[in-house]
Scaffold this motif. Structure first.
Motif, PDB file in Angstrom:
ATOM      1  N   MET A   1       0.857  -1.201   0.000  1.00 43.86           N
ATOM      2  CA  MET A   1       0.000   0.000   0.000  1.00 43.86           C
ATOM      3  C   MET A   1       0.890   1.247   0.000  1.00 43.86           C
ATOM      4  O   MET A   1       1.775   1.405   0.829  1.00 43.86           O
ATOM      5  N   LYS A   2       0.629   2.101  -0.918  1.00 42.63           N
ATOM      6  CA  LYS A   2       1.467   3.284  -1.071  1.00 42.63           C
ATOM      7  C   LYS A   2       1.123   4.342  -0.030  1.00 42.63           C
ATOM      8  O   LYS A   2      -0.022   4.630   0.254  1.00 42.63           O
ATOM      9  N   ILE A   3       2.166   4.932   0.566  1.00 42.16           N
ATOM     10  CA  ILE A   3       1.972   5.994   1.550  1.00 42.16           C
ATOM     11  C   ILE A   3       1.881   7.328   0.823  1.00 42.16           C
ATOM     12  O   ILE A   3       2.672   7.635  -0.062  1.00 42.16           O
ATOM     13  N   GLN A   4       0.882   8.129   1.213  1.00 46.29           N
ATOM     14  CA  GLN A   4       0.791   9.483   0.676  1.00 46.29           C
ATOM     15  C   GLN A   4       1.738  10.348   1.507  1.00 46.29           C
ATOM     16  O   GLN A   4       1.400  10.828   2.578  1.00 46.29           O
ATOM     17  N   ASP A   5       2.949  10.584   0.999  1.00 41.65           N
ATOM     18  CA  ASP A   5       4.025  11.157   1.784  1.00 41.65           C
ATOM     19  C   ASP A   5       3.708  12.550   2.319  1.00 41.65           C
ATOM     20  O   ASP A   5       4.263  12.944   3.339  1.00 41.65           O
ATOM     21  N   HIS A   6       2.862  13.287   1.651  1.00 43.49           N
ATOM     22  CA  HIS A   6       2.654  14.680   2.054  1.00 43.49           C
ATOM     23  C   HIS A   6       1.269  14.926   2.662  1.00 43.49           C
ATOM     24  O   HIS A   6       0.914  16.062   2.937  1.00 43.49           O
ATOM     25  N   SER A   7       0.508  13.874   2.868  1.00 44.87           N
ATOM     26  CA  SER A   7      -0.856  14.049   3.347  1.00 44.87           C
ATOM     27  C   SER A   7      -0.944  13.805   4.855  1.00 44.87           C
ATOM     28  O   SER A   7      -0.487  12.771   5.353  1.00 44.87           O
ATOM     29  N   ILE A   8      -1.534  14.756   5.577  1.00 43.25           N
ATOM     30  CA  ILE A   8      -1.710  14.649   7.027  1.00 43.25           C
ATOM     31  C   ILE A   8      -3.140  15.076   7.366  1.00 43.25           C
ATOM     32  O   ILE A   8      -3.599  16.128   6.918  1.00 43.25           O
ATOM     33  N   LEU A   9      -3.827  14.255   8.134  1.00 44.02           N
ATOM     34  CA  LEU A   9      -5.161  14.621   8.602  1.00 44.02           C
ATOM     35  C   LEU A   9      -5.034  15.382   9.920  1.00 44.02           C
ATOM     36  O   LEU A   9      -4.439  14.889  10.876  1.00 44.02           O
ATOM     37  N   VAL A  10      -5.577  16.591   9.953  1.00 41.33           N
ATOM     38  CA  VAL A  10      -5.593  17.411  11.164  1.00 41.33           C
ATOM     39  C   VAL A  10      -7.037  17.560  11.617  1.00 41.33           C
ATOM     40  O   VAL A  10      -7.865  18.130  10.902  1.00 41.33           O
ATOM     41  N   ALA A  11      -7.359  17.023  12.790  1.00 37.59           N
ATOM     42  CA  ALA A  11      -8.695  17.154  13.362  1.00 37.59           C
ATOM     43  C   ALA A  11      -8.606  18.073  14.573  1.00 37.59           C
ATOM     44  O   ALA A  11      -8.060  17.691  15.606  1.00 37.59           O
ATOM     45  N   GLU A  12      -9.108  19.291  14.421  1.00 38.03           N
ATOM     46  CA  GLU A  12      -8.986  20.319  15.460  1.00 38.03           C
ATOM     47  C   GLU A  12     -10.170  21.277  15.349  1.00 38.03           C
ATOM     48  O   GLU A  12     -10.425  21.847  14.286  1.00 38.03           O
ATOM     49  N   ASP A  13     -10.915  21.453  16.454  1.00 35.99           N
ATOM     50  CA  ASP A  13     -12.097  22.320  16.390  1.00 35.99           C
ATOM     51  C   ASP A  13     -11.782  23.782  16.658  1.00 35.99           C
ATOM     52  O   ASP A  13     -12.525  24.672  16.242  1.00 35.99           O
ATOM     53  N   ASP A  14     -10.661  24.057  17.325  1.00 36.53           N
ATOM     54  CA  ASP A  14     -10.296  25.442  17.625  1.00 36.53           C
ATOM     55  C   ASP A  14      -9.708  26.104  16.376  1.00 36.53           C
ATOM     56  O   ASP A  14      -8.719  25.620  15.806  1.00 36.53           O
ATOM     57  N   LEU A  15     -10.327  27.215  15.942  1.00 35.93           N
ATOM     58  CA  LEU A  15      -9.933  27.869  14.693  1.00 35.93           C
ATOM     59  C   LEU A  15      -8.482  28.331  14.728  1.00 35.93           C
ATOM     60  O   LEU A  15      -7.740  28.143  13.763  1.00 35.93           O
ATOM     61  N   THR A  16      -8.062  28.935  15.826  1.00 33.28           N
ATOM     62  CA  THR A  16      -6.694  29.460  15.919  1.00 33.28           C
ATOM     63  C   THR A  16      -5.668  28.342  15.817  1.00 33.28           C
ATOM     64  O   THR A  16      -4.713  28.427  15.033  1.00 33.28           O
ATOM     65  N   SER A  17      -5.856  27.304  16.599  1.00 37.29           N
ATOM     66  CA  SER A  17      -4.930  26.170  16.589  1.00 37.29           C
ATOM     67  C   SER A  17      -4.954  25.458  15.241  1.00 37.29           C
ATOM     68  O   SER A  17      -3.907  25.071  14.707  1.00 37.29           O
ATOM     69  N   ARG A  18      -6.145  25.302  14.671  1.00 32.35           N
ATOM     70  CA  ARG A  18      -6.287  24.627  13.378  1.00 32.35           C
ATOM     71  C   ARG A  18      -5.567  25.400  12.278  1.00 32.35           C
ATOM     72  O   ARG A  18      -4.856  24.816  11.451  1.00 32.35           O
ATOM     73  N   THR A  19      -5.720  26.709  12.274  1.00 35.20           N
ATOM     74  CA  THR A  19      -5.074  27.547  11.255  1.00 35.20           C
ATOM     75  C   THR A  19      -3.558  27.506  11.406  1.00 35.20           C
ATOM     76  O   THR A  19      -2.823  27.413  10.415  1.00 35.20           O
ATOM     77  N   ALA A  20      -3.099  27.553  12.656  1.00 33.46           N
ATOM     78  CA  ALA A  20      -1.656  27.501  12.899  1.00 33.46           C
ATOM     79  C   ALA A  20      -1.073  26.180  12.405  1.00 33.46           C
ATOM     80  O   ALA A  20      -0.005  26.154  11.770  1.00 33.46           O
ATOM     81  N   LEU A  21      -1.761  25.075  12.685  1.00 33.59           N
ATOM     82  CA  LEU A  21      -1.293  23.767  12.217  1.00 33.59           C
ATOM     83  C   LEU A  21      -1.285  23.694  10.695  1.00 33.59           C
ATOM     84  O   LEU A  21      -0.318  23.230  10.082  1.00 33.59           O
ATOM     85  N   GLN A  22      -2.347  24.175  10.092  1.00 30.42           N
ATOM     86  CA  GLN A  22      -2.465  24.120   8.641  1.00 30.42           C
ATOM     87  C   GLN A  22      -1.352  24.917   7.963  1.00 30.42           C
ATOM     88  O   GLN A  22      -0.687  24.418   7.046  1.00 30.42           O
ATOM     89  N   LEU A  23      -1.129  26.146   8.414  1.00 30.75           N
ATOM     90  CA  LEU A  23      -0.101  26.988   7.801  1.00 30.75           C
ATOM     91  C   LEU A  23       1.299  26.432   8.040  1.00 30.75           C
ATOM     92  O   LEU A  23       2.157  26.458   7.154  1.00 30.75           O
ATOM     93  N   THR A  24       1.532  25.916   9.245  1.00 25.44           N
ATOM     94  CA  THR A  24       2.853  25.375   9.584  1.00 25.44           C
ATOM     95  C   THR A  24       3.172  24.147   8.744  1.00 25.44           C
ATOM     96  O   THR A  24       4.275  24.025   8.189  1.00 25.44           O
ATOM     97  N   LEU A  25       2.221  23.246   8.630  1.00 25.32           N
ATOM     98  CA  LEU A  25       2.447  22.026   7.855  1.00 25.32           C
ATOM     99  C   LEU A  25       2.616  22.336   6.370  1.00 25.32           C
ATOM    100  O   LEU A  25       3.454  21.725   5.689  1.00 25.32           O
ATOM    101  N   LYS A  26       1.837  23.270   5.848  1.00 21.92           N
ATOM    102  CA  LYS A  26       1.989  23.666   4.447  1.00 21.92           C
ATOM    103  C   LYS A  26       3.369  24.263   4.193  1.00 21.92           C
ATOM    104  O   LYS A  26       3.983  24.010   3.144  1.00 21.92           O
ATOM    105  N   LYS A  27       3.847  25.046   5.137  1.00 21.44           N
ATOM    106  CA  LYS A  27       5.167  25.667   4.979  1.00 21.44           C
ATOM    107  C   LYS A  27       6.261  24.603   4.866  1.00 21.44           C
ATOM    108  O   LYS A  27       7.275  24.813   4.187  1.00 21.44           O
ATOM    109  N   TRP A  28       6.065  23.478   5.488  1.00 19.51           N
ATOM    110  CA  TRP A  28       7.042  22.393   5.440  1.00 19.51           C
ATOM    111  C   TRP A  28       6.847  21.470   4.237  1.00 19.51           C
ATOM    112  O   TRP A  28       7.572  20.497   4.057  1.00 19.51           O
ATOM    113  N   GLY A  29       5.854  21.765   3.414  1.00 21.30           N
ATOM    114  CA  GLY A  29       5.643  20.969   2.203  1.00 21.30           C
ATOM    115  C   GLY A  29       4.630  19.858   2.331  1.00 21.30           C
ATOM    116  O   GLY A  29       4.474  19.046   1.400  1.00 21.30           O
ATOM    117  N   TYR A  30       3.918  19.789   3.448  1.00 27.86           N
ATOM    118  CA  TYR A  30       2.882  18.774   3.618  1.00 27.86           C
ATOM    119  C   TYR A  30       1.542  19.273   3.084  1.00 27.86           C
ATOM    120  O   TYR A  30       1.355  20.463   2.854  1.00 27.86           O
TER     121      TYR A  30
END
Length: 208
Positions: A1-30
């Protein structure tokens, strides 16, 4: 089974924390896939090729991260996952509860970007090792099946010595064995056939 190397599921209801995670992970190429609660995350995991690395907030509406974690581990999904729990709960008892529920790692909020990156790297490294192991297991299973086929009773022609294969066609003996075991053949002449087909040369060989 092939791993999707850049895909990460983030489950977070807090908007601030969710946005920070999303932007940080995107900056690293995920490529983060965002879910605002546990049920939405569960729906994403039903996809044919879901993300293999998950970052789950502990406390979420509809379905808490810890309950989603237990559901994932108890449902024996086809894919294997590396799950990081993200929470403000940092007591020893909470950490033990999360790990006992099936978490692979634990990260407290507010998260440190360097620590997050290190833990994500570890997660993908573990998933890579799991994928390699799964591939080796499949190869071994296939090899065992081939060996079992060769050890069984094979229909063979009494005249031309061809073997009937699994699809009903007839193969040369060496062709059949090569397909099922990877064996390579070199051809020679046994003493009996040498005597039968080349008697003059057989005499010379005996004379030597």
């Amino acid at each position: 089974m092939k791993i999707q190397d850049h895909s990460i599921l983030v489950a977070e209801d807090d908007l601030t924390s969710r946005t920070a995670l999303q932007l940080t992970l995107k900056k690293w190429g995920y490529a983060p896939l965002i879910a605002e609660d546990g049920e939405a995350a569960w729906e994403i995991l039903q996809d044919e090729t879901p993300p293999r690395l998950l970052i789950l907030d502990w406390m979420m509406p509809r379905l808490h991260g810890i309950d989603l974690l237990r559901r994932i581990r108890s449902n024996k999904l086809e894919s294997s996952f590396y799950i990081i729990m993200l929470t403000t709960r940092d007591s020893t008892e909470d950490i033990i509860e999360g790990l006992d529920a099936g978490a692979d790692d634990y990260l407290t909020k507010p998260f440190n970007p360097g620590e997050l990156r290190a833990r994500v790297n570890v997660g993908f490294r573990v998933l890579g090792l799991q994928a390699t192991l799964e591939k080796r297991i499949r190869e071994l299973q296939k090899a065992v099946e081939h060996i079992q086929t060769l050890q069984g009773i094979l229909p063979i022609c009494s005249f031309c010595k061809k073997i009937r294969n699994d699809t009903g066609y007839w193969d040369q003996v060496e062709s059949y064995i090569a397909k099922h075991s990877g064996t390579r053949f070199s051809h020679g002449i046994c003493p009996d056939c040498l005597e039968r087909h080349y008697p003059d040369f057989a005499d010379e060989v005996r004379g030597q």
